[in-house]
Design a protein around this motif. Structure first.
Motif, PDB file in Angstrom:
ATOM      1  N   ARG A  40      26.774  21.091  60.846  1.00 58.58           N
ATOM      2  CA  ARG A  40      27.054  21.929  59.678  1.00 58.58           C
ATOM      3  C   ARG A  40      25.930  22.922  59.437  1.00 58.58           C
ATOM      4  NH1 ARG A  40      32.118  22.331  58.490  1.00 58.58           N
ATOM      5  NH2 ARG A  40      31.731  22.830  56.314  1.00 58.58           N
ATOM      6  N   ALA A  41      24.698  22.515  59.730  1.00 60.93           N
ATOM      7  CA  ALA A  41      23.569  23.423  59.550  1.00 60.93           C
ATOM      8  C   ALA A  41      23.677  24.629  60.480  1.00 60.93           C
ATOM      9  CB  ALA A  41      22.258  22.684  59.784  1.00 60.93           C
ATOM     10  N   PHE A  42      24.013  24.374  61.749  1.00 61.65           N
ATOM     11  CA  PHE A  42      24.193  25.490  62.683  1.00 61.65           C
ATOM     12  C   PHE A  42      25.373  26.366  62.253  1.00 61.65           C
ATOM     13  CE2 PHE A  42      21.525  23.020  65.611  1.00 61.65           C
ATOM     14  CZ  PHE A  42      20.732  24.045  66.126  1.00 61.65           C
ATOM     15  N   LEU A  43      26.450  25.750  61.794  1.00 58.22           N
ATOM     16  CA  LEU A  43      27.592  26.520  61.314  1.00 58.22           C
ATOM     17  C   LEU A  43      27.181  27.401  60.136  1.00 58.22           C
ATOM     18  CD1 LEU A  43      30.723  26.954  61.560  1.00 58.22           C
ATOM     19  CD2 LEU A  43      30.949  25.241  59.749  1.00 58.22           C
ATOM     20  N   GLY A  44      26.419  26.822  59.201  1.00 58.11           N
ATOM     21  CA  GLY A  44      25.999  27.569  58.025  1.00 58.11           C
ATOM     22  C   GLY A  44      25.119  28.760  58.362  1.00 58.11           C
ATOM     23  N   VAL A  45      24.139  28.566  59.264  1.00 55.93           N
ATOM     24  CA  VAL A  45      23.233  29.657  59.640  1.00 55.93           C
ATOM     25  C   VAL A  45      24.017  30.841  60.191  1.00 55.93           C
ATOM     26  CG1 VAL A  45      21.496  30.351  61.341  1.00 55.93           C
ATOM     27  CG2 VAL A  45      21.174  28.266  60.018  1.00 55.93           C
ATOM     28  N   PHE A  46      24.960  30.567  61.080  1.00 55.93           N
ATOM     29  CA  PHE A  46      25.642  31.670  61.760  1.00 55.93           C
ATOM     30  C   PHE A  46      26.827  32.210  60.966  1.00 55.93           C
ATOM     31  CE2 PHE A  46      23.770  29.173  65.400  1.00 55.93           C
ATOM     32  CZ  PHE A  46      22.707  30.045  65.576  1.00 55.93           C
ATOM     33  N   GLU A  47      27.499  31.358  60.164  1.00 55.99           N
ATOM     34  CA  GLU A  47      28.566  31.890  59.313  1.00 55.99           C
ATOM     35  C   GLU A  47      28.012  32.850  58.262  1.00 55.99           C
ATOM     36  OE1 GLU A  47      32.621  29.400  59.177  1.00 55.99           O
ATOM     37  OE2 GLU A  47      31.250  29.062  57.513  1.00 55.99           O
ATOM     38  N   VAL A 106      26.036  16.139  53.710  1.00 52.77           N
ATOM     39  CA  VAL A 106      26.494  17.039  54.773  1.00 52.77           C
ATOM     40  C   VAL A 106      26.795  18.423  54.195  1.00 52.77           C
ATOM     41  CG1 VAL A 106      28.363  17.474  56.434  1.00 52.77           C
ATOM     42  CG2 VAL A 106      27.365  15.187  56.237  1.00 52.77           C
ATOM     43  N   GLU A 107      27.410  18.442  53.015  1.00 50.50           N
ATOM     44  CA  GLU A 107      27.696  19.711  52.334  1.00 50.50           C
ATOM     45  C   GLU A 107      26.404  20.452  52.003  1.00 50.50           C
ATOM     46  OE1 GLU A 107      29.468  21.278  48.073  1.00 50.50           O
ATOM     47  OE2 GLU A 107      29.781  19.193  48.642  1.00 50.50           O
ATOM     48  N   ILE A 108      25.393  19.724  51.526  1.00 51.39           N
ATOM     49  CA  ILE A 108      24.106  20.340  51.176  1.00 51.39           C
ATOM     50  C   ILE A 108      23.428  20.899  52.428  1.00 51.39           C
ATOM     51  CG2 ILE A 108      21.766  19.840  50.341  1.00 51.39           C
ATOM     52  CD1 ILE A 108      23.108  17.844  48.371  1.00 51.39           C
ATOM     53  N   ALA A 109      23.523  20.184  53.559  1.00 54.57           N
ATOM     54  CA  ALA A 109      22.941  20.678  54.813  1.00 54.57           C
ATOM     55  C   ALA A 109      23.540  22.034  55.188  1.00 54.57           C
ATOM     56  CB  ALA A 109      23.172  19.671  55.941  1.00 54.57           C
ATOM     57  N   PHE A 110      24.852  22.163  55.032  1.00 57.66           N
ATOM     58  CA  PHE A 110      25.513  23.443  55.301  1.00 57.66           C
ATOM     59  C   PHE A 110      24.983  24.537  54.369  1.00 57.66           C
ATOM     60  CE2 PHE A 110      28.779  26.554  54.263  1.00 57.66           C
ATOM     61  CZ  PHE A 110      29.206  26.975  55.513  1.00 57.66           C
ATOM     62  N   LYS A 111      24.852  24.215  53.094  1.00 57.20           N
ATOM     63  CA  LYS A 111      24.455  25.223  52.114  1.00 57.20           C
ATOM     64  C   LYS A 111      23.014  25.667  52.295  1.00 57.20           C
ATOM     65  CE  LYS A 111      27.795  23.809  48.595  1.00 57.20           C
ATOM     66  NZ  LYS A 111      27.985  23.127  47.302  1.00 57.20           N
ATOM     67  N   ILE A 112      22.122  24.732  52.619  1.00 57.37           N
ATOM     68  CA  ILE A 112      20.726  25.102  52.857  1.00 57.37           C
ATOM     69  C   ILE A 112      20.639  26.055  54.046  1.00 57.37           C
ATOM     70  CG2 ILE A 112      18.474  24.234  53.616  1.00 57.37           C
ATOM     71  CD1 ILE A 112      19.042  21.697  52.001  1.00 57.37           C
ATOM     72  N   ALA A 113      21.337  25.693  55.133  1.00 56.36           N
ATOM     73  CA  ALA A 113      21.333  26.545  56.313  1.00 56.36           C
ATOM     74  C   ALA A 113      21.987  27.890  56.022  1.00 56.36           C
ATOM     75  CB  ALA A 113      22.062  25.843  57.460  1.00 56.36           C
ATOM     76  N   TYR A 114      23.042  27.868  55.229  1.00 57.66           N
ATOM     77  CA  TYR A 114      23.745  29.109  54.867  1.00 57.66           C
ATOM     78  C   TYR A 114      22.832  30.025  54.061  1.00 57.66           C
ATOM     79  CZ  TYR A 114      27.812  31.954  53.507  1.00 57.66           C
ATOM     80  OH  TYR A 114      28.706  32.970  53.321  1.00 57.66           O
ATOM     81  N   ALA A 115      22.055  29.447  53.145  1.00 54.09           N
ATOM     82  CA  ALA A 115      21.127  30.242  52.343  1.00 54.09           C
ATOM     83  C   ALA A 115      20.079  30.904  53.223  1.00 54.09           C
ATOM     84  CB  ALA A 115      20.457  29.345  51.302  1.00 54.09           C
ATOM     85  N   ILE A 116      19.506  30.127  54.138  1.00 54.62           N
ATOM     86  CA  ILE A 116      18.507  30.690  55.058  1.00 54.62           C
ATOM     87  C   ILE A 116      19.149  31.749  55.939  1.00 54.62           C
ATOM     88  CG2 ILE A 116      16.971  30.142  56.987  1.00 54.62           C
ATOM     89  CD1 ILE A 116      16.686  27.320  55.730  1.00 54.62           C
ATOM     90  N   GLY A 117      20.338  31.436  56.442  1.00 58.78           N
ATOM     91  CA  GLY A 117      21.035  32.364  57.312  1.00 58.78           C
ATOM     92  C   GLY A 117      21.363  33.682  56.636  1.00 58.78           C
ATOM     93  N   LEU A 118      21.758  33.634  55.364  1.00 59.98           N
ATOM     94  CA  LEU A 118      22.089  34.862  54.645  1.00 59.98           C
ATOM     95  C   LEU A 118      20.881  35.784  54.522  1.00 59.98           C
ATOM     96  CD1 LEU A 118      24.454  33.486  51.873  1.00 59.98           C
ATOM     97  CD2 LEU A 118      24.996  35.355  53.436  1.00 59.98           C
TER      98      LEU A 118
END
Length: 443
Positions: free
Chosen positions: A117-124, A62-74
């Motif tokens: 978490r992925a959606f949270l990561g993309v937009f955060e 779950v943590e990795i899902a957030f980070k992958i999305a966060y990387a793309i989002g950034l």
């Protein structure tokens, strides 16, 4: 803060004003909410283990899902915010990440949390490119590290608030409400943002002396910022300055992720702390980090006001902070004597990270024109998130799932603390090699 006085001539001074610090306060509040929303899940790890049947591997996924999305989002966020502008770009990002945070309450499976978490990561991911762009627009160079240190301390306040609020909300209302209540704070922030924010040239509350002070850097006069050609990622990646920032983030951002997601687990596995019992030591760590964040911005400003060139002041400060992280190598060993030795050492390292962070972010606006700061910050942030993914997938997941301990010794944390201790010096050396002297990019 007191109004600053600007020299107009011999014996004549004019009050500058302080509205820029109101803007800094708004960004601080947004960053606090940003980190509060992402920290909630770390405080519910034990709950999900007992109630939803998670293991360490599920949590890591779950943590990795957030980070992958966060990387793309950034990578995308910086570009989008450069195009949309700070006011609308920041507002859209905050609305969407707040909605994603609230949506966690509607899921109860590992897959469902991974999606949320992925959606949270993309937009955060929109927070830091927008925040750095805001500071570049509202502060002269000598104040940017201080302003960045102040707003970046919101990350610590969010991390302090989480272990205090989340266990209480869970105990009284259930874990779902921990996501709903914290996520809803972003919608309140949006009201304040639209009430008080506008770019300097459109802000009617801003005095003319303060406007001139904000634009007092000779290489960033307003006239130079009127033409804003679109700059591609490919073009930005041809500059050594981009790579210096990106590699610095790649090596050091994962360390902060480690503190954020695994500190409660360390306190639980090593010292048996659960639930609200982790609140005090976690609060101590992040309170120390808050002090480090503000001090980290103050020190280079002190050097600059003493006559140092901006780049020398920035790099010297970052080297000092890198040395302060090294003692974390011995945190677990010291903690075998008393838990608070470990807590204080981790707090010093986390404080040094935030001081480092305040300065590495500011190197972007030191080296690049304002209309590219969002894109460059996004590129560097993406590299930092990729570093976090690699650390989680290649190191943490294997360590904590398969090789967590030898006998009664938590060997995984010895290894992780050693990684933390050396990351900043390595990052500083690489950054120095890539950009040994101050050189502003001309696009």
């Amino acid at each position: 803060m007191q109004a600053i006085a600007k020299e107009k001539g011999p014996g004549i001074q004019e009050s500058i004003g302080k509205y820029r610090w109101t803007i800094c306060g708004l960004v601080f509040f947004a960053t606090t909410i940003n980190y509060l929303d992402r920290a909630v899940i770390s405080l519910l790890k034990n709950t999900f283990t007992t109630k939803l049947g998670w293991d360490d591997g599920d949590y890591a996924n779950v943590e990795i899902a957030f980070k992958i999305a966060y990387a793309i989002g950034l990578l995308l966020a910086g570009r989008v915010i450069d195009k949309m502008g700070t006011k609308i770009g920041y507002a859209v990002a905050t609305f969407l990440w707040s909605a994603a945070a609230v949506a966690h309450a509607a899921v109860n499976t590992v897959f469902g949390f991974g999606v949320a978490r992925a959606f949270l990561g993309v937009f955060e991911a929109g927070n830091f490119p927008a925040a750095i762009k805001t500071v570049a627009e509202w502060f002269p160079k000598k104040e940017r590290a201080l302003a960045t240190g102040i707003f970046n301390s919101g990350a610590n306040v969010g991390a302090i608030a989480a272990p205090i609020a989340v266990p209480l909300i869970e105990a009284k209302l259930g874990w779902e409400w921990a996501f709903i209540i914290t996520g809803a704070l972003g919608f309140f922030w949006l009201i304040l943002w639209f009430m008080y924010y506008e770019i300097p040239k459109k802000q009617k509350r801003l005095s003319k002396p303060e406007f001139e002070y904000i634009h007092s850097d000779r290489d960033e006069a307003p006239a130079l910022e009127q033409v804003k050609p679109s700059v591609s990622w490919a073009k930005l990646l041809t500059y050594r300055q981009t790579w210096a920032f990106a590699i610095g983030k790649l090596l050091t951002d994962p360390i902060w992720w480690f503190y954020l997601f695994w500190l409660p687990d360390f306190l639980g596995s090593e010292y048996g702390l659960k639930g609200t019992a982790v609140s005090l030591p976690v609060a101590v760590v992040y309170t120390m980090s808050t002090i480090g964040s503000v001090f980290g911005g103050w020190l280079p400003m002190k050097f600059i006001n003493s006559g140092w060139p901006t780049y020398r002041a920035r790099k010297t400060s970052m080297l000092i902070y890198a040395f302060f992280v090294i003692p974390i190598i011995f945190a677990q060993l010291a903690g075998s004597v008393d838990m608070w030795f470990a807590v204080i050492i981790i707090g010093i390292a986390a404080s040094a990270h935030q001081a480092w962070s305040a300065n590495i972010f500011t190197t972007v606006s030191d080296m690049f024109p304002k209309h590219t700061t969002g894109s460059v910050t996004g590129i560097g942030g993406m590299f930092g998130a990729v570093g976090g993914i690699l650390l989680s997938a290649a190191v943490q997941k294997n360590l904590f799932v398969h090789y967590r301990s030898i006998g009664k010794i938590e060997i995984a944390y010895y290894i992780m603390f050693a990684v933390c201790g050396g990351a900043y010096l390595l990052a500083w050396l690489i950054m120095h090699f890539l950009v040994p002297r101050e050189r502003r990019v001309e696009i």
